[in-house]
Design a protein around this motif. Structure first.
Motif, PDB file in Angstrom:
ATOM      1  N   ASN A 139       0.814  -1.227   0.000  1.00 13.58           N
ATOM      2  CA  ASN A 139       0.000   0.000   0.000  1.00 13.58           C
ATOM      3  C   ASN A 139       0.845   1.273   0.000  1.00 13.58           C
ATOM      4  OD1 ASN A 139       0.979   0.138   2.570  1.00 13.58           O
ATOM      5  ND2 ASN A 139      -1.030   0.205   3.585  1.00 13.58           N
ATOM      6  N   HIS A 140       2.178   1.103   0.014  1.00 15.46           N
ATOM      7  CA  HIS A 140       3.067   2.261  -0.080  1.00 15.46           C
ATOM      8  C   HIS A 140       4.370   1.847  -0.767  1.00 15.46           C
ATOM      9  CE1 HIS A 140       4.667   0.122   3.407  1.00 15.46           C
ATOM     10  NE2 HIS A 140       5.795   0.813   3.248  1.00 15.46           N
ATOM     11  N   VAL A 141       5.167   2.840  -1.106  1.00 14.52           N
ATOM     12  CA  VAL A 141       6.484   2.566  -1.703  1.00 14.52           C
ATOM     13  C   VAL A 141       7.513   2.587  -0.576  1.00 14.52           C
ATOM     14  CG1 VAL A 141       8.242   3.413  -3.308  1.00 14.52           C
ATOM     15  CG2 VAL A 141       5.809   3.652  -3.890  1.00 14.52           C
ATOM     16  N   PRO A 142       8.300   1.518  -0.411  1.00 10.55           N
ATOM     17  CA  PRO A 142       9.293   1.518   0.682  1.00 10.55           C
ATOM     18  C   PRO A 142      10.272   2.690   0.527  1.00 10.55           C
ATOM     19  CG  PRO A 142       9.151  -0.650  -0.373  1.00 10.55           C
ATOM     20  CD  PRO A 142       8.374   0.298  -1.219  1.00 10.55           C
ATOM     21  N   LYS A 143      10.680   3.230   1.651  1.00 16.11           N
ATOM     22  CA  LYS A 143      11.647   4.352   1.628  1.00 16.11           C
ATOM     23  C   LYS A 143      12.737   4.090   2.665  1.00 16.11           C
ATOM     24  CE  LYS A 143       7.723   7.162   0.483  1.00 16.11           C
ATOM     25  NZ  LYS A 143       6.749   6.128   0.926  1.00 16.11           N
ATOM     26  N   GLY A 144      13.796   4.885   2.619  1.00 11.63           N
ATOM     27  CA  GLY A 144      14.851   4.787   3.608  1.00 11.63           C
ATOM     28  C   GLY A 144      15.664   3.506   3.555  1.00 11.63           C
ATOM     29  N   TYR A 145      15.737   2.899   2.400  1.00 15.05           N
ATOM     30  CA  TYR A 145      16.499   1.659   2.251  1.00 15.05           C
ATOM     31  C   TYR A 145      17.943   1.964   1.871  1.00 15.05           C
ATOM     32  CZ  TYR A 145      14.880   2.901  -2.410  1.00 15.05           C
ATOM     33  OH  TYR A 145      14.568   3.599  -3.537  1.00 15.05           O
ATOM     34  N   GLU A 146      18.800   0.979   2.084  1.00 13.22           N
ATOM     35  CA  GLU A 146      20.196   1.112   1.641  1.00 13.22           C
ATOM     36  C   GLU A 146      20.470   0.107   0.531  1.00 13.22           C
ATOM     37  OE1 GLU A 146      23.396   1.592   4.156  1.00 13.22           O
ATOM     38  OE2 GLU A 146      22.384   3.102   5.407  1.00 13.22           O
ATOM     39  N   VAL A 147      21.224   0.534  -0.451  1.00 13.17           N
ATOM     40  CA  VAL A 147      21.557  -0.345  -1.569  1.00 13.17           C
ATOM     41  C   VAL A 147      23.020  -0.769  -1.414  1.00 13.17           C
ATOM     42  CG1 VAL A 147      21.746  -0.511  -4.083  1.00 13.17           C
ATOM     43  CG2 VAL A 147      19.900   0.854  -3.053  1.00 13.17           C
ATOM     44  N   PRO A 148      23.300  -2.093  -1.392  1.00 14.78           N
ATOM     45  CA  PRO A 148      24.698  -2.531  -1.232  1.00 14.78           C
ATOM     46  C   PRO A 148      25.577  -1.918  -2.318  1.00 14.78           C
ATOM     47  CG  PRO A 148      23.183  -4.431  -1.478  1.00 14.78           C
ATOM     48  CD  PRO A 148      22.359  -3.217  -1.584  1.00 14.78           C
ATOM     49  N   ALA A 149      26.686  -1.362  -1.917  1.00 17.43           N
ATOM     50  CA  ALA A 149      27.552  -0.635  -2.854  1.00 17.43           C
ATOM     51  C   ALA A 149      28.136  -1.543  -3.929  1.00 17.43           C
ATOM     52  CB  ALA A 149      28.672   0.055  -2.084  1.00 17.43           C
ATOM     53  N   ASP A 150      28.183  -2.859  -3.635  1.00 12.31           N
ATOM     54  CA  ASP A 150      28.803  -3.759  -4.618  1.00 12.31           C
ATOM     55  C   ASP A 150      27.767  -4.431  -5.543  1.00 12.31           C
ATOM     56  OD1 ASP A 150      27.640  -5.271  -2.647  1.00 12.31           O
ATOM     57  OD2 ASP A 150      29.265  -6.752  -2.540  1.00 12.31           O
ATOM     58  N   LEU A 175      10.551  13.791 -15.485  1.00 11.38           N
ATOM     59  CA  LEU A 175      11.592  13.240 -14.614  1.00 11.38           C
ATOM     60  C   LEU A 175      12.930  13.526 -15.283  1.00 11.38           C
ATOM     61  CD1 LEU A 175      10.344   9.589 -13.777  1.00 11.38           C
ATOM     62  CD2 LEU A 175      10.486  11.509 -12.159  1.00 11.38           C
ATOM     63  N   ASP A 176      14.004  13.479 -14.507  1.00 14.39           N
ATOM     64  CA  ASP A 176      15.322  13.515 -15.128  1.00 14.39           C
ATOM     65  C   ASP A 176      15.644  12.085 -15.572  1.00 14.39           C
ATOM     66  OD1 ASP A 176      17.903  13.654 -15.940  1.00 14.39           O
ATOM     67  OD2 ASP A 176      18.727  14.287 -13.994  1.00 14.39           O
ATOM     68  N   PHE A 177      15.255  11.765 -16.807  1.00 14.88           N
ATOM     69  CA  PHE A 177      15.401  10.390 -17.277  1.00 14.88           C
ATOM     70  C   PHE A 177      16.865   9.975 -17.423  1.00 14.88           C
ATOM     71  CE2 PHE A 177      11.118  11.645 -18.563  1.00 14.88           C
ATOM     72  CZ  PHE A 177      10.385  10.584 -18.056  1.00 14.88           C
ATOM     73  N   SER A 178      17.766  10.957 -17.430  1.00 19.51           N
ATOM     74  CA  SER A 178      19.192  10.615 -17.554  1.00 19.51           C
ATOM     75  C   SER A 178      19.742  10.021 -16.243  1.00 19.51           C
ATOM     76  CB  SER A 178      20.003  11.836 -17.979  1.00 19.51           C
ATOM     77  OG  SER A 178      20.078  12.764 -16.913  1.00 19.51           O
ATOM     78  N   THR A 185       0.986  -0.494 -10.874  1.00 13.76           N
ATOM     79  CA  THR A 185      -0.327  -0.474 -11.530  1.00 13.76           C
ATOM     80  C   THR A 185      -1.422  -1.062 -10.647  1.00 13.76           C
ATOM     81  OG1 THR A 185       1.055  -1.244 -13.365  1.00 13.76           O
ATOM     82  CG2 THR A 185      -1.263  -0.880 -13.832  1.00 13.76           C
ATOM     83  N   ILE A 186      -1.105  -2.172 -10.016  1.00  9.44           N
ATOM     84  CA  ILE A 186      -2.132  -2.902  -9.271  1.00  9.44           C
ATOM     85  C   ILE A 186      -2.521  -2.192  -7.977  1.00  9.44           C
ATOM     86  CG2 ILE A 186      -2.526  -5.044  -7.950  1.00  9.44           C
ATOM     87  CD1 ILE A 186      -1.006  -6.527 -10.218  1.00  9.44           C
ATOM     88  N   PHE A 187      -1.518  -1.624  -7.281  1.00 12.40           N
ATOM     89  CA  PHE A 187      -1.760  -1.057  -5.951  1.00 12.40           C
ATOM     90  C   PHE A 187      -1.967   0.456  -5.965  1.00 12.40           C
ATOM     91  CE2 PHE A 187       0.518  -5.000  -5.779  1.00 12.40           C
ATOM     92  CZ  PHE A 187      -0.308  -5.729  -4.954  1.00 12.40           C
ATOM     93  N   GLY A 188      -1.679   1.081  -7.125  1.00 19.63           N
ATOM     94  CA  GLY A 188      -1.926   2.520  -7.231  1.00 19.63           C
ATOM     95  C   GLY A 188      -0.918   3.377  -6.495  1.00 19.63           C
ATOM     96  N   THR A 189       0.348   2.905  -6.459  1.00 13.04           N
ATOM     97  CA  THR A 189       1.400   3.745  -5.858  1.00 13.04           C
ATOM     98  C   THR A 189       2.435   4.101  -6.923  1.00 13.04           C
ATOM     99  OG1 THR A 189       2.778   1.873  -5.214  1.00 13.04           O
ATOM    100  CG2 THR A 189       1.123   2.601  -3.612  1.00 13.04           C
ATOM    101  N   GLN A 190       3.154   5.173  -6.644  1.00 17.64           N
ATOM    102  CA  GLN A 190       4.115   5.689  -7.629  1.00 17.64           C
ATOM    103  C   GLN A 190       5.331   6.237  -6.885  1.00 17.64           C
ATOM    104  OE1 GLN A 190       2.369   8.866 -10.021  1.00 17.64           O
ATOM    105  NE2 GLN A 190       3.514   8.194 -11.817  1.00 17.64           N
ATOM    106  N   MET A 191       6.516   5.924  -7.406  1.00 14.20           N
ATOM    107  CA  MET A 191       7.737   6.458  -6.785  1.00 14.20           C
ATOM    108  C   MET A 191       7.854   7.937  -7.124  1.00 14.20           C
ATOM    109  SD  MET A 191      10.582   3.460  -7.502  1.00 14.20           S
ATOM    110  CE  MET A 191      11.870   4.134  -6.424  1.00 14.20           C
ATOM    111  N   LYS A 192       8.020   8.759  -6.089  1.00 11.65           N
ATOM    112  CA  LYS A 192       8.186  10.199  -6.335  1.00 11.65           C
ATOM    113  C   LYS A 192       9.661  10.577  -6.351  1.00 11.65           C
ATOM    114  CE  LYS A 192       3.656  10.353  -5.863  1.00 11.65           C
ATOM    115  NZ  LYS A 192       2.677  10.558  -6.911  1.00 11.65           N
ATOM    116  N   GLU A 193      10.480   9.783  -5.662  1.00 17.05           N
ATOM    117  CA  GLU A 193      11.918  10.053  -5.588  1.00 17.05           C
ATOM    118  C   GLU A 193      12.676   8.802  -6.009  1.00 17.05           C
ATOM    119  OE1 GLU A 193      13.563  12.735  -3.693  1.00 17.05           O
ATOM    120  OE2 GLU A 193      11.658  13.831  -3.545  1.00 17.05           O
TER     121      GLU A 193
END
Lengths: 361, 361
Positions: free
Chosen positions: B128-139, B179-182, B150-158
């Motif tokens: 019901n929401h987009v997860p936030k505050g996650y860390e992505v492994p640098a490697d 968006l800055d698609f680059s 589409t199914i849940f009606g949520t959209q990433m804003k950042e």
């Protein structure tokens, strides 16, 4: 002016397919919606997919014989990869007949997955015939062949009897001639010759051969997953499937494969008779392997090229130049090409003969 | 009666796309041939493919920035597999954000190829929401996310800033917002929402990220091969590509993404304002993550379902029922849905409120 479309594929389709599919884009099944905007899960489209799958099996005489028909996306080239992914065992091997460019492309992909034995090849003779008298290793996981070689204008007339699954790429002659289709365990064909517009691939599978290679297969490449999802594992190419259904319905109304085979034989006889009779032309493929779908032929004297090219263009013919690997000309006479179009080409060839002989006098 | 098509995809396209594509099926570019029967190697179709590829980059602001656009077959689901095949290194790892059903399907396919780290998931809250505050492994070899669920009606804003390729499945909101698609290295999107009919997938790739994982890749799954062949490695899905070009041309004429974004914001504001105002309804997704493409909402009292369903059907609305994973309703407001259709839905919601309050008196 009426066009005579000899394109090798995508190619001519029945006029009623153009008319009905254009209508469905404006208003599908009188729903007030376009076929392009309806959900693939809608009742109306599920009915299209179900009918297309059933009709494909019906026309091939495979109803009730343990086969499933799928309309996938990706093109026949994706099957080059899906076939070994689904059938080749760990440390297994596959046997391939190399009868042309597409057979060779299928072999290249199979090699990613394991030992790939080429049982025979006509490559050294620029694929001007179909190899015969080959042996298939008894321990191969499957045998793969190409029923019609679009580029070179050859066609397999006989298929081997083997104790292993037989896989056949029928992209350019499916639904064109009577065969015992139950000899095959997988038949695949890009739609864009005898079945519909580009954008979908028919895959007909004898279900019992699946799930035996002990491999996990990525979902989109797994035939069993597509079968389980009734050819809707993901959003299918809705419009190409619909236009394919219209083409299969046209064939069914015409009398199915036996009826179209007669017409195809008449067209091929008309053209090859002229190629053999007319002293200005020669066939490119071995006579016994000549394709009823793609007739490849050359001018004996290249100096006649400009005048011949001008004549067939004037007659409204399009798509006649041969593939660069063969040169000369290629007349693709798929199911929807009327015999009248072949007569126009034959008339142009006779006309060229007259004009050339007049110049000589 | 005019239909108001809220289908989640395939979905409404501009009326001129229906009209022009129907015309091209009967007579393409005044050639006397159908778009369905011409060769994909013909001058006319090569021009279609070239323009579609260039226009996609143009609309995204990516022209001259090292990107290539491809129109492939197979659906976005095939990209779930192609992305790891092309980017994941031997003994490497990939990072995925699990924000919905399709993100989860992408994760499943990546696991075939190697270690797949799910950096965050909202699955436990039924997405019901987009997860936030996650860390992505640098490697990680790359980070994969889904811009709109589409199914849940949520959209990433950042989107995160990372020192690795960022891959984004934009199937259901590409070309809908600025968006800055680059920021992205691979963007992919099935055509059947904002871009065209089902049957082709746009893949936009920053070319420099390819060829670095040291793997041999089957030809049909190899982005570099498709780029080298200018999106014609095999016969492309001709009609879906053509109809996509018509849709992109419509968007360009309208003023591109900045112009449609304004319209999409107005439509979303109109509907969400009513969902929040009307005491009979509630939104399904976290307010801060609400999608401008797919608005999911529920009746507070399920007893009102029959009367609401009758009302919107009477008003000519179709495609409104929610996905079974969420229930309730889903109004998909893709680019081509006119704001008038949203007003019709809002009026129906207000009408329901009146009818219900009358019953109570």
């Amino acid at each position: 002016m009426k066009k005579h479309n000899y394109s090798a594929g995508p190619c001519i389709l029945p006029q009623e397919v153009f008319e009905k599919s254009a209508e469905a884009i404006l208003n599908f099944n009188n729903s007030g919606l376009s076929i392009l905007e309806i959900s693939h899960r809608s009742k109306d489209f599920v009915a299209v997919m179900d009918e297309a799958r059933a009709l494909a099996l019906d026309l091939l005489g495979l109803t009730g014989k343990g086969y499933q028909a799928l309309f996938l996306a990706g093109g026949a080239s994706l099957e080059f990869l899906m076939v070994p992914y689904n059938l080749m065992k760990e440390n297994g091997k596959a046997a391939y007949l190399d009868s042309g460019t597409w057979a060779s492309a299928a072999i290249k992909e199979a090699k990613f997955f394991g030992e790939t034995v080429v049982v025979a090849s006509s490559k050294e003779q620029n694929y001007n015939h179909v190899p015969k008298g080959y042996e298939v290793p008894a321990d191969a996981n499957y045998f793969h062949c190409t029923s019609n070689n679009t580029i070179f204008g050859t066609q397999m007339k006989e298929f081997p009897n083997l104790d292993m699954p037989i896989v056949c790429d029928m992209s350019s002659d499916i639904f064109s001639r009577v065969l015992d289709f139950s000899k095959f365990d997988i038949i695949y064909a890009g739609a864009q010759k005898n079945m519909g517009p580009a954008g979908t691939t028919l895959v007909v599978i004898k279900e019992e051969i699946l799930g035996k290679n002990g491999k996990t297969i990525p979902s989109m490449l797994d035939y069993a997953k597509h079968i389980k999802a009734e050819s809707m594992y993901n959003t299918p190419p809705v419009f190409p499937v619909y236009a394919s259904l219209l083409t299969l319905q046209w064939l069914k109304k015409l009398g199915g494969i036996p009826a179209i085979e007669k017409i195809n034989n008449a067209k091929a006889t008309l053209l090859y008779t002229e190629i053999d009779r007319n002293p200005l032309f020669k066939g490119a493929a071995a006579v016994e392997d000549r394709s009823n779908m793609n007739a490849t032929f050359l001018l004996n004297d290249e100096a006649h090229t400009p005048i011949f090219d001008a004549l067939w263009k004037e007659a409204g013919i399009s798509g006649l130049p041969g593939h660069r690997s063969v040169g000369g000309y290629r007349a693709s006479m798929y199911n929807a090409l009327p015999i009248e179009s072949v007569q126009v080409l034959v008339d142009v060839m006779k006309d060229l003969e007259k004009k050339v002989s007049k110049t000589r006098l």
